[in-house]
Design a protein around this motif. Structure first.
Motif, PDB file in Angstrom:
ATOM      1  N   PHE A 114       0.742  -1.284   0.111  1.00 22.39           N
ATOM      2  CA  PHE A 114      -0.124   0.066   0.029  1.00 22.39           C
ATOM      3  C   PHE A 114       0.994   1.187  -0.105  1.00 22.39           C
ATOM      4  CE2 PHE A 114      -1.357   3.203   2.945  1.00 22.39           C
ATOM      5  CZ  PHE A 114      -2.582   3.968   2.086  1.00 22.39           C
ATOM      6  N   ALA A 115       1.818   1.357   0.850  1.00 24.89           N
ATOM      7  CA  ALA A 115       2.608   2.212   1.109  1.00 24.89           C
ATOM      8  C   ALA A 115       3.552   2.572  -0.299  1.00 24.89           C
ATOM      9  CB  ALA A 115       3.705   2.120   2.124  1.00 24.89           C
ATOM     10  N   ALA A 116       3.843   1.660  -0.928  1.00 23.01           N
ATOM     11  CA  ALA A 116       4.798   1.725  -2.166  1.00 23.01           C
ATOM     12  C   ALA A 116       3.905   2.497  -3.453  1.00 23.01           C
ATOM     13  CB  ALA A 116       5.334   0.432  -2.470  1.00 23.01           C
ATOM     14  N   PRO A 120       5.539   6.653  -2.784  1.00 21.81           N
ATOM     15  CA  PRO A 120       6.977   5.804  -2.937  1.00 21.81           C
ATOM     16  C   PRO A 120       7.954   6.805  -2.030  1.00 21.81           C
ATOM     17  CG  PRO A 120       5.572   6.066  -4.678  1.00 21.81           C
ATOM     18  CD  PRO A 120       4.670   6.750  -4.117  1.00 21.81           C
ATOM     19  N   GLY A 121       8.802   5.889  -1.564  1.00 22.48           N
ATOM     20  CA  GLY A 121      10.021   6.682  -0.907  1.00 22.48           C
ATOM     21  C   GLY A 121       9.517   6.810   0.562  1.00 22.48           C
ATOM     22  N   VAL A 126       4.570   5.330   5.988  1.00 25.41           N
ATOM     23  CA  VAL A 126       3.076   5.123   5.605  1.00 25.41           C
ATOM     24  C   VAL A 126       2.636   3.767   5.871  1.00 25.41           C
ATOM     25  CG1 VAL A 126       1.885   5.330   3.588  1.00 25.41           C
ATOM     26  CG2 VAL A 126       3.815   6.968   3.798  1.00 25.41           C
ATOM     27  N   ALA A 127       3.334   2.739   6.061  1.00 21.74           N
ATOM     28  CA  ALA A 127       2.853   1.553   6.127  1.00 21.74           C
ATOM     29  C   ALA A 127       2.565   1.400   7.763  1.00 21.74           C
ATOM     30  CB  ALA A 127       4.000   0.206   5.822  1.00 21.74           C
ATOM     31  N   VAL A 128       3.177   1.970   8.435  1.00 23.05           N
ATOM     32  CA  VAL A 128       2.969   1.784   9.858  1.00 23.05           C
ATOM     33  C   VAL A 128       1.785   2.832  10.180  1.00 23.05           C
ATOM     34  CG1 VAL A 128       3.752   2.707  12.376  1.00 23.05           C
ATOM     35  CG2 VAL A 128       5.167   1.480  10.588  1.00 23.05           C
ATOM     36  N   ALA A 129       1.631   3.742   9.637  1.00 24.58           N
ATOM     37  CA  ALA A 129       0.315   4.819   9.967  1.00 24.58           C
ATOM     38  C   ALA A 129      -0.948   3.834   9.178  1.00 24.58           C
ATOM     39  CB  ALA A 129       0.656   5.960   9.096  1.00 24.58           C
ATOM     40  N   ALA A 130      -0.774   3.108   8.204  1.00 25.49           N
ATOM     41  CA  ALA A 130      -1.909   2.451   7.702  1.00 25.49           C
ATOM     42  C   ALA A 130      -2.235   1.476   8.655  1.00 25.49           C
ATOM     43  CB  ALA A 130      -1.482   1.805   6.252  1.00 25.49           C
ATOM     44  N   VAL A 131      -1.554   0.541   9.298  1.00 25.95           N
ATOM     45  CA  VAL A 131      -1.651  -0.305  10.269  1.00 25.95           C
ATOM     46  C   VAL A 131      -2.142   0.299  11.466  1.00 25.95           C
ATOM     47  CG1 VAL A 131      -0.704  -2.185  11.781  1.00 25.95           C
ATOM     48  CG2 VAL A 131       0.333  -1.946   9.525  1.00 25.95           C
ATOM     49  N   VAL A 132      -1.864   1.389  11.885  1.00 20.31           N
ATOM     50  CA  VAL A 132      -2.643   2.045  13.321  1.00 20.31           C
ATOM     51  C   VAL A 132      -3.681   2.489  12.745  1.00 20.31           C
ATOM     52  CG1 VAL A 132      -2.249   3.890  14.840  1.00 20.31           C
ATOM     53  CG2 VAL A 132      -0.326   2.686  13.895  1.00 20.31           C
ATOM     54  N   ALA A 133      -4.046   2.975  11.836  1.00 18.75           N
ATOM     55  CA  ALA A 133      -5.294   3.745  11.402  1.00 18.75           C
ATOM     56  C   ALA A 133      -6.630   2.535  11.180  1.00 18.75           C
ATOM     57  CB  ALA A 133      -5.392   4.284  10.142  1.00 18.75           C
ATOM     58  N   LEU A 134      -5.955   1.642  10.612  1.00 18.83           N
ATOM     59  CA  LEU A 134      -6.914   0.217  10.437  1.00 18.83           C
ATOM     60  C   LEU A 134      -7.228  -0.239  11.753  1.00 18.83           C
ATOM     61  CD1 LEU A 134      -6.092  -1.242   6.821  1.00 18.83           C
ATOM     62  CD2 LEU A 134      -7.842   0.064   7.320  1.00 18.83           C
ATOM     63  N   THR A 135      -6.160  -0.514  12.492  1.00 15.39           N
ATOM     64  CA  THR A 135      -6.416  -1.167  13.863  1.00 15.39           C
ATOM     65  C   THR A 135      -7.524  -0.354  14.711  1.00 15.39           C
ATOM     66  OG1 THR A 135      -4.201  -2.247  13.913  1.00 15.39           O
ATOM     67  CG2 THR A 135      -5.282  -1.950  16.036  1.00 15.39           C
ATOM     68  N   PRO A 273      -2.495   6.021 -13.350  1.00 13.47           N
ATOM     69  CA  PRO A 273      -2.937   6.644 -11.990  1.00 13.47           C
ATOM     70  C   PRO A 273      -3.787   5.852 -11.055  1.00 13.47           C
ATOM     71  CG  PRO A 273      -2.340   8.249 -13.353  1.00 13.47           C
ATOM     72  CD  PRO A 273      -2.714   7.158 -14.453  1.00 13.47           C
ATOM     73  N   ALA A 274      -5.173   5.537 -12.130  1.00 11.07           N
ATOM     74  CA  ALA A 274      -6.220   4.856 -11.328  1.00 11.07           C
ATOM     75  C   ALA A 274      -5.741   3.322 -10.801  1.00 11.07           C
ATOM     76  CB  ALA A 274      -7.242   4.922 -12.467  1.00 11.07           C
ATOM     77  N   VAL A 275      -5.003   2.929 -11.957  1.00  5.08           N
ATOM     78  CA  VAL A 275      -4.655   1.391 -11.418  1.00  5.08           C
ATOM     79  C   VAL A 275      -3.892   1.241 -10.293  1.00  5.08           C
ATOM     80  CG1 VAL A 275      -3.449  -0.599 -12.282  1.00  5.08           C
ATOM     81  CG2 VAL A 275      -4.935   0.724 -13.845  1.00  5.08           C
ATOM     82  N   ALA A 276      -2.778   2.439 -10.092  1.00  2.00           N
ATOM     83  CA  ALA A 276      -2.061   2.405  -9.060  1.00  2.00           C
ATOM     84  C   ALA A 276      -2.792   2.732  -7.868  1.00  2.00           C
ATOM     85  CB  ALA A 276      -1.039   3.558  -9.353  1.00  2.00           C
ATOM     86  N   ALA A 277      -3.876   3.741  -7.847  1.00  2.00           N
ATOM     87  CA  ALA A 277      -4.651   3.832  -6.552  1.00  2.00           C
ATOM     88  C   ALA A 277      -5.543   2.602  -6.212  1.00  2.00           C
ATOM     89  CB  ALA A 277      -5.769   4.946  -7.358  1.00  2.00           C
ATOM     90  N   GLY A 278      -5.812   2.054  -7.340  1.00  2.00           N
ATOM     91  CA  GLY A 278      -6.716   0.367  -7.153  1.00  2.00           C
ATOM     92  C   GLY A 278      -5.838  -0.420  -6.202  1.00  2.00           C
ATOM     93  N   ALA A 279      -4.251  -0.322  -6.776  1.00  2.00           N
ATOM     94  CA  ALA A 279      -3.522  -1.479  -6.016  1.00  2.00           C
ATOM     95  C   ALA A 279      -3.436  -1.071  -4.603  1.00  2.00           C
ATOM     96  CB  ALA A 279      -2.238  -1.464  -6.616  1.00  2.00           C
ATOM     97  N   ALA A 280      -3.315   0.242  -4.408  1.00  2.00           N
ATOM     98  CA  ALA A 280      -3.227   0.625  -3.082  1.00  2.00           C
ATOM     99  C   ALA A 280      -4.423   0.488  -2.153  1.00  2.00           C
ATOM    100  CB  ALA A 280      -2.935   2.306  -2.962  1.00  2.00           C
ATOM    101  N   LEU A 281      -5.459   0.762  -2.743  1.00  2.00           N
ATOM    102  CA  LEU A 281      -6.880   0.254  -1.890  1.00  2.00           C
ATOM    103  C   LEU A 281      -6.746  -1.133  -1.942  1.00  2.00           C
ATOM    104  CD1 LEU A 281      -9.191   2.807  -3.875  1.00  2.00           C
ATOM    105  CD2 LEU A 281      -8.183   3.139  -1.511  1.00  2.00           C
ATOM    106  N   ALA A 282      -6.653  -2.086  -2.673  1.00  2.00           N
ATOM    107  CA  ALA A 282      -6.765  -3.257  -2.948  1.00  2.00           C
ATOM    108  C   ALA A 282      -5.762  -3.871  -1.473  1.00  2.00           C
ATOM    109  CB  ALA A 282      -6.121  -3.992  -3.959  1.00  2.00           C
ATOM    110  N   SER A 283      -4.546  -3.195  -1.399  1.00  2.00           N
ATOM    111  CA  SER A 283      -3.808  -3.375  -0.045  1.00  2.00           C
ATOM    112  C   SER A 283      -4.344  -3.111   0.965  1.00  2.00           C
ATOM    113  CB  SER A 283      -2.322  -2.930  -0.414  1.00  2.00           C
ATOM    114  OG  SER A 283      -1.879  -3.294  -1.745  1.00  2.00           O
ATOM    115  N   LEU A 284      -4.930  -2.023   0.968  1.00  2.00           N
ATOM    116  CA  LEU A 284      -5.499  -1.455   2.464  1.00  2.00           C
ATOM    117  C   LEU A 284      -6.734  -2.316   2.872  1.00  2.00           C
ATOM    118  CD1 LEU A 284      -4.740   0.952   3.971  1.00  2.00           C
ATOM    119  CD2 LEU A 284      -6.646   2.048   2.798  1.00  2.00           C
TER     120      LEU A 284
END
Length: 422
Positions: A114-116, A120-121, A126-135, A273-284
């Motif tokens: 998701f963070a990638a 990117p960079g 960002v990955a830690v923030a995602a884990v905390v937010a979803l928890t 860009p929409a596909v990249a956003a879809g990959a990020a949302l799928a990971s989330l």
């Protein structure tokens, strides 16, 4: 307040069929569909659609066994509960151990994916923030998680539909790329690809592990699992054929972003860009469902004393195992920050296949009066899990087997110590 599990602190049965389907499909249609077709094509070539079918058949057998067992044992915990009740404490413990260890690594992989895509960079923070937010979202109750899963799933399916439409609707697709007569990868290549593709299917367990929070589980769980597996198979088959016919085997095998490369090759770079956003949302979405499933198994194992009993606590108002969710989030954040997760997919796939092997073995112990599936189903599922697990890359097999052996050793050592004290 959070209390220990008991008569006043039990999970609430608030999920219906649509909620269960959303959570299961959200777990299955995750980041895997955006990355797994490259390595699968490298193994199977034109036979990749056949590998998708093999993975789907094994997934269906596993899902059917899970559904029948969940109807008989409608508690949270999935195969940890089924193995314990049908095969004995050791097998239940091994199932729970394999699930928790493998899926915790998968949580970290999903967070980093998701963070990638999202930023990117800055992947690790960002990955830690995602884990905390979803928890924190999960702490508000499983209904909130089901609602978010529906939103994320709808967005991802819209992106995948756009990829299939531009790939198969244009003139760049070459049907010769799926002509199985052109290249035979060997049984090992075909089954190795199926093993990797199985990783992308393995999300329906989230429905079974939520058995304690589903209304009318004897009906809801089997129906939700069947609908989810069938629907996701159709999606994966169409996406796999699309990217293979447009990019070809060699280009697809070398691609780390096959869906983005597909829309670019078809003359639709504006969709990238929409596909990249879809990959990020799928990971989330996958991360959300993974945290739900792993935390419920941790809570169930803790209630039985296999993990610290403190983690079995369930919030009195929401019915959520907040302590287990918090512990899982802490471990995932540590993996995100410090671990090398290059082999996370293979390692997770081995653990999941071991988990489902125990599921099918447990289903074989169902009696005719317990709505046991046709014996062919759990037998095929058990054999398929073993064959696919051993067809994975050797490092994944060795590391996965070693970790499961360590877990079994811990259980045996604790039992021996209890026997000496008794």
């Amino acid at each position: 307040m959070t209390t220990s599990s008991g008569s006043q602190a039990k999970p609430r049965r608030v999920l219906g069929t649509a909620d269960a389907i959303a959570i299961g499909a959200g777990a299955m249609v995750g980041a895997g569909v955006f990355v797994v077709f490259g390595p699968a094509a490298a193994e199977a070539g034109a036979w990749m659609p056949v590998a998708v079918l093999i993975a789907a058949v094994v997934a269906y057998c596993n899902a059917t066994s899970s559904a029948r067992l969940a109807a008989r044992h409608p508690q949270s915990g999935g195969t940890y509960v089924y193995g314990r009740e049908r095969l004995g404490d050791l097998w239940g413990y091994i199932a729970g151990w394999a699930f928790v260890v493998g899926k915790t690594a998968s949580c970290a992989a999903m967070a980093l994916t998701f963070a990638a895509y999202a930023l990117p960079g800055w992947e690790r923070p960002v990955a830690v923030a995602a884990v905390v937010a979803l928890t924190a979202m999960n702490h508000r109750g499983v209904r909130m998680a089901a609602w978010l899963s529906r939103v994320l799933l709808a967005c991802v399916l819209a992106v995948l539909a756009a990829v299939v439409a531009v790939a198969l609707g244009g003139g760049e697709a070459d049907p010769a790329e799926v002509a199985v007569s052109s290249h035979w990868p060997g049984f090992f290549g075909l089954l190795g690809a199926a093993g990797m593709l199985f990783f992308a299917f393995a999300g329906y367990a989230r429905i079974a592990t939520l058995g304690g929070e589903v209304r009318d589980p004897r009906t809801t769980i089997p129906r939700a699992i069947t609908i989810t597996v069938a629907g996701v198979f159709v999606v994966y088959f169409l996406v796999g054929v699309s990217v293979l016919t447009v990019l070809g085997r060699r280009t697809l095998a070398a691609s780390s972003t096959p869906l983005i490369d597909t829309v670019v090759a078809t003359g639709w770079p504006q969709l990238a860009p929409a596909v990249a956003a879809g990959a990020a949302l799928a990971s989330l979405g996958a991360l959300l469902s993974l945290i739900l499933g792993v935390s419920r198994t941790v809570s169930a194992m803790s209630a039985d004393g296999h993990l610290p009993r403190y983690l079995a606590g369930v919030h009195q108002r929401t019915g959520v195992p907040q302590r287990a969710e918090t512990a899982v989030a802490v471990v995932v954040c540590a993996l995100v920050l410090f671990a090398d997760l290059r082999g996370a997919i293979g390692f997770s796939a081995f653990g999941v296949l071991a988990y489902y092997a125990i599921t099918n073995a447990s289903a074989l112990r169902l009696g005719p009066e317990e709505n046991r599936p046709l014996l062919l189903v759990p037998v095929t599922g058990l054999a398929g899990c073993v064959v696919l697990a051993l067809s994975l890359p050797l490092p994944s097999v060795v590391s996965g087997a070693a970790v499961i052996a360590i877990g079994a050793g811990i259980w045996l050592a604790r039992r021996a110590a209890e026997a000496r004290r008794g």
